[in-house]
Scaffold this motif. Structure first.
Motif, mmCIF file in Angstrom:
data_model
loop_
_atom_site.group_PDB
_atom_site.id
_atom_site.type_symbol
_atom_site.label_atom_id
_atom_site.label_comp_id
_atom_site.label_asym_id
_atom_site.label_seq_id
_atom_site.Cartn_x
_atom_site.Cartn_y
_atom_site.Cartn_z
ATOM 1 N N LEU A 1 0.917 -1.024 0.088
ATOM 2 C CA LEU A 1 0.057 0.000 0.072
ATOM 3 C C LEU A 1 0.812 1.219 -0.258
ATOM 4 C CD1 LEU A 1 -2.680 -0.983 2.540
ATOM 5 C CD2 LEU A 1 -3.260 -0.037 0.485
ATOM 6 N N ALA A 2 1.823 1.143 0.860
ATOM 7 C CA ALA A 2 2.746 2.339 0.964
ATOM 8 C C ALA A 2 3.535 2.815 -0.500
ATOM 9 C CB ALA A 2 4.041 1.968 1.890
ATOM 10 N N GLU A 3 3.828 1.670 -1.016
ATOM 11 C CA GLU A 3 4.621 1.812 -2.309
ATOM 12 C C GLU A 3 3.500 2.401 -3.326
ATOM 13 O OE1 GLU A 3 5.695 -2.421 -3.158
ATOM 14 O OE2 GLU A 3 7.663 -1.896 -2.135
ATOM 15 N N GLN A 4 2.345 2.251 -3.346
ATOM 16 C CA GLN A 4 1.399 2.974 -4.255
ATOM 17 C C GLN A 4 0.887 4.382 -3.645
ATOM 18 O OE1 GLN A 4 -1.970 0.271 -4.235
ATOM 19 N NE2 GLN A 4 -0.842 -1.491 -4.030
ATOM 20 N N GLY A 5 1.458 4.686 -2.668
ATOM 21 C CA GLY A 5 1.463 6.184 -2.120
ATOM 22 C C GLY A 5 0.549 6.436 -0.970
ATOM 23 N N ALA A 6 0.185 5.283 -0.326
ATOM 24 C CA ALA A 6 -0.998 5.524 0.704
ATOM 25 C C ALA A 6 -0.020 5.773 2.104
ATOM 26 C CB ALA A 6 -1.472 4.139 0.937
ATOM 27 N N VAL A 7 -0.512 6.203 3.010
ATOM 28 C CA VAL A 7 -0.072 6.563 4.378
ATOM 29 C C VAL A 7 -0.712 5.775 5.025
ATOM 30 C CG1 VAL A 7 0.594 7.785 6.449
ATOM 31 C CG2 VAL A 7 0.800 8.812 4.001
ATOM 32 N N VAL A 8 -0.067 4.583 5.435
ATOM 33 C CA VAL A 8 -0.793 3.310 6.236
ATOM 34 C C VAL A 8 -0.742 3.230 7.688
ATOM 35 C CG1 VAL A 8 -1.191 0.904 6.217
ATOM 36 C CG2 VAL A 8 -0.221 2.203 4.035
ATOM 37 N N THR A 9 -1.667 3.095 8.461
ATOM 38 C CA THR A 9 -1.830 3.024 9.823
ATOM 39 C C THR A 9 -2.338 1.658 10.056
ATOM 40 O OG1 THR A 9 -2.245 3.698 12.026
ATOM 41 C CG2 THR A 9 -3.837 4.057 10.496
ATOM 42 N N PHE A 10 -1.623 0.832 10.999
ATOM 43 C CA PHE A 10 -2.156 -0.548 11.377
ATOM 44 C C PHE A 10 -3.337 -0.290 12.555
ATOM 45 C CE2 PHE A 10 1.915 -1.135 9.699
ATOM 46 C CZ PHE A 10 2.240 -2.705 9.372
ATOM 47 N N GLY A 11 -4.552 -0.732 12.143
ATOM 48 C CA GLY A 11 -5.566 -0.563 13.197
ATOM 49 C C GLY A 11 -5.925 -2.136 13.736
ATOM 50 N N ILE A 12 -5.904 -2.148 14.832
ATOM 51 C CA ILE A 12 -6.085 -3.370 15.735
ATOM 52 C C ILE A 12 -7.589 -3.686 15.650
ATOM 53 C CG2 ILE A 12 -5.621 -4.851 17.673
ATOM 54 C CD1 ILE A 12 -3.054 -3.987 15.817
ATOM 55 N N THR A 13 -8.155 -4.959 15.107
ATOM 56 C CA THR A 13 -9.455 -5.241 15.169
ATOM 57 C C THR A 13 -9.642 -5.447 16.667
ATOM 58 O OG1 THR A 13 -9.221 -6.417 12.973
ATOM 59 C CG2 THR A 13 -11.053 -6.999 14.690
ATOM 60 N N PRO A 14 -10.555 -4.848 17.425
ATOM 61 C CA PRO A 14 -11.108 -5.035 18.813
ATOM 62 C C PRO A 14 -11.552 -6.302 19.106
ATOM 63 C CG PRO A 14 -12.369 -3.214 17.530
ATOM 64 C CD PRO A 14 -11.502 -3.645 16.706
ATOM 65 N N HIS A 15 -11.376 -6.784 20.258
ATOM 66 C CA HIS A 15 -12.038 -8.234 20.408
ATOM 67 C C HIS A 15 -12.898 -7.908 21.783
ATOM 68 C CE1 HIS A 15 -9.897 -11.060 18.371
ATOM 69 N NE2 HIS A 15 -8.724 -10.107 18.351
ATOM 70 N N TYR A 16 -12.948 -6.538 22.250
ATOM 71 C CA TYR A 16 -13.991 -6.244 23.410
ATOM 72 C C TYR A 16 -13.931 -4.649 23.571
ATOM 73 C CZ TYR A 16 -9.149 -5.727 25.641
ATOM 74 O OH TYR A 16 -8.055 -5.626 26.029
ATOM 75 N N PRO A 17 -14.912 -3.937 24.063
ATOM 76 C CA PRO A 17 -14.929 -2.665 24.145
ATOM 77 C C PRO A 17 -13.970 -1.884 25.050
ATOM 78 C CG PRO A 17 -16.611 -3.615 25.285
ATOM 79 C CD PRO A 17 -16.020 -4.474 24.455
ATOM 80 N N GLU A 18 -12.553 -1.886 24.572
ATOM 81 C CA GLU A 18 -11.770 -1.243 25.394
ATOM 82 C C GLU A 18 -11.564 0.335 25.467
ATOM 83 O OE1 GLU A 18 -8.866 -0.258 27.839
ATOM 84 O OE2 GLU A 18 -8.790 -2.565 27.283
#
Length: 456
Positions: A140-157
């Motif tokens: 994705l970054a090589e295509q020009g995107a600025v990527v952030t890793f979003g963690i899939t939540p397993h509970y309402p933290e």
């Protein structure tokens, strides 16, 4: 997986203090340097799991000057050469200046790599899946995107910030709709149910040129000041860096860029941001406890108990954190254990040394451990690394003697010019004037240093 010849560079952010994990984490020995899991510290685990996606030669660690020597030592312990891999900030100014400094340094040679930014104090349970997500983020970054890793939540933290995902993007990513602060319980439950919100991990991937252009557009003053900092003489740099805005990369860039995407990720992530998050991450025993050290736990359930050198005994305890170190003990309900950060602030305001360092301090030449400290007597254990030197200072009104326990040393005392050979059979050495103890062997040198107030 990216090709081995791909231009990828890892930037590890190692400037945090980890106050929520006091008393194990201290200002001069923060959590990224601590070995919570096995014989590796958090930063060592972070470096090791980059392989094979990012080779160790393409690594920059951004840290404070107080931690430089220990980070260098821990990198060497991994069999790597730390030279050229450590970038020191004169003071902490949050993640935006740290990332900008790393980008300007990495691109000095004219290269334009994909840069992956990771905090150095997080843990990841499924490294294989982590590598798969890294590969997607890099594409994705090589295509020009600025990527952030979003963690899939397993509970309402409620302890994490969230990112709301919008329209679909390649690699299973989503366009970033917005960042939101740590929610209350009702809001966190609503976020969890929508399936559109992800925990903000603080991990990123982008082409260096793309992120630099975003900085120039969104933070032109910071870019100008940072360029001045880099070009200035060393004596002027601390004040210039302190003048930079104290701002996170989220506020400075990510909330405003139109190139941002969030990559939903589920690889057993934890920021180890509190004793509770550490408890949630680790495997429990049959009583729901995590016990580490010499522990006797009777009728104890759902507790995190970490011992140091002493026996720790608990009786009829529930949902509690107990952390013992040689100079401090922390006891708290599990749910309220995050409040230790405000306790550390109070200790710091009161000038308590326990907020700053452990009884054992890691130093460039070795370590120093306080064995006894009273108004008229100081006893310290000194360990000197091979081929390193311990400089002993003479203190007016005190008599100081050194006892060599193990190893071989060479002694230089001023104003004398004689060089003395010293081994354990030579007895005590009376310090008179500035003294240098040089470890001439390939093993650690151990000394007991006894300082007493002179009697009339």
């Amino acid at each position: 997986m990216p090709e081995p010849g791909s231009r990828i560079h890892a930037v590890l952010l190692a400037g945090g203090m980890g106050a929520r994990l006091w008393p194990i984490s201290r200002e001069l020995f923060p959590k990224q340097l601590v070995r919570f899991f096995g014989n590796r510290s958090l930063i060592q685990h972070t470096i090791e799991r980059l392989h094979p996606v990012i080779p160790p030669s393409r690594l920059t660690v951004v840290c404070g000057s107080a931690h430089r020597h220990e980070i260098s030592r821990q990198i060497r312990d991994l069999g790597l050469n730390p030279k050229g891999k450590i970038l020191c900030e004169p003071c902490g100014r949050n993640t935006a200046p740290a990332i900008l400094l790393a980008l300007l340094t990495v691109t000095k040679t004219g290269k334009d790599p994909v840069v992956c930014v990771f905090p150095s104090d997080h843990v990841i349970g499924d490294v294989k899946r982590f590598h798969e997500h890294m590969a997607s983020a890099i594409r994705l970054a090589e295509q020009g995107a600025v990527v952030t890793f979003g963690i899939t939540p397993h509970y309402p933290e409620t302890g994490y910030g969230y990112i709301e995902g919008g329209k679909k993007a390649p690699e299973g990513a989503r366009r970033i709709r917005r960042f939101v602060e740590k929610p209350d319980e009702k809001t966190a439950l609503r976020y969890f149910k929508t399936k559109r919100f992800f925990w903000n991990s603080g991990m990123f991937a982008f082409k260096a040129s793309v992120m630099l252009e975003e900085f120039k557009t969104l933070q032109p003053e910071m870019v100008r000041r940072m360029a001045r900092y880099i070009q200035s003489p060393a004596r002027l740099r601390p004040a210039l860096y302190e003048g930079l805005e104290n701002i996170s990369i989220d506020y400075a860039v990510m909330e405003h860029t139109r190139k941002g995407v969030v990559l939903p990720s589920d690889f057993g992530w934890s920021d180890v941001g509190s004793w509770k998050s550490l408890f949630d991450f680790l495997q429990k025993d049959e009583n729901g406890n995590i016990l580490n050290g010499d522990i006797l736990a009777r009728e104890t359930r759902r507790c995190l108990i970490m011992g140091g050198m002493r026996l720790v005994v608990t009786n009829h305890l529930r949902d509690t954190v107990v952390v013992e170190t040689p100079d401090s003990i922390f006891v708290s309900s599990m749910e309220n254990s995050r409040e230790v950060k405000s306790i550390v602030k109070q200790l710091k305001d009161e000038g308590r040394k326990e907020s700053m360092h452990h009884q054992t301090q890691a130093l460039p030449w070795g370590s120093r451990t306080v064995l006894e400290a009273s108004p008229d007597l100081h006893v310290r254990r000194i360990d000197v690394f091979p081929r390193k030197t311990y400089a002993v200072t003479d203190k007016n009104g005190w008599t100081k003697r050194l006892f060599l326990i193990s190893g071989n040393a060479r002694i230089r005392q001023k104003p004398k010019t004689d060089v003395l050979s010293w081994d354990p059979g030579h007895g005590a050495l009376l310090v008179s004037g500035p003294t240098r103890v040089e470890n001439v062997s390939d093993k650690n040198l151990r000394i007991i240093e006894v300082a007493m107030v002179d009697t009339p």
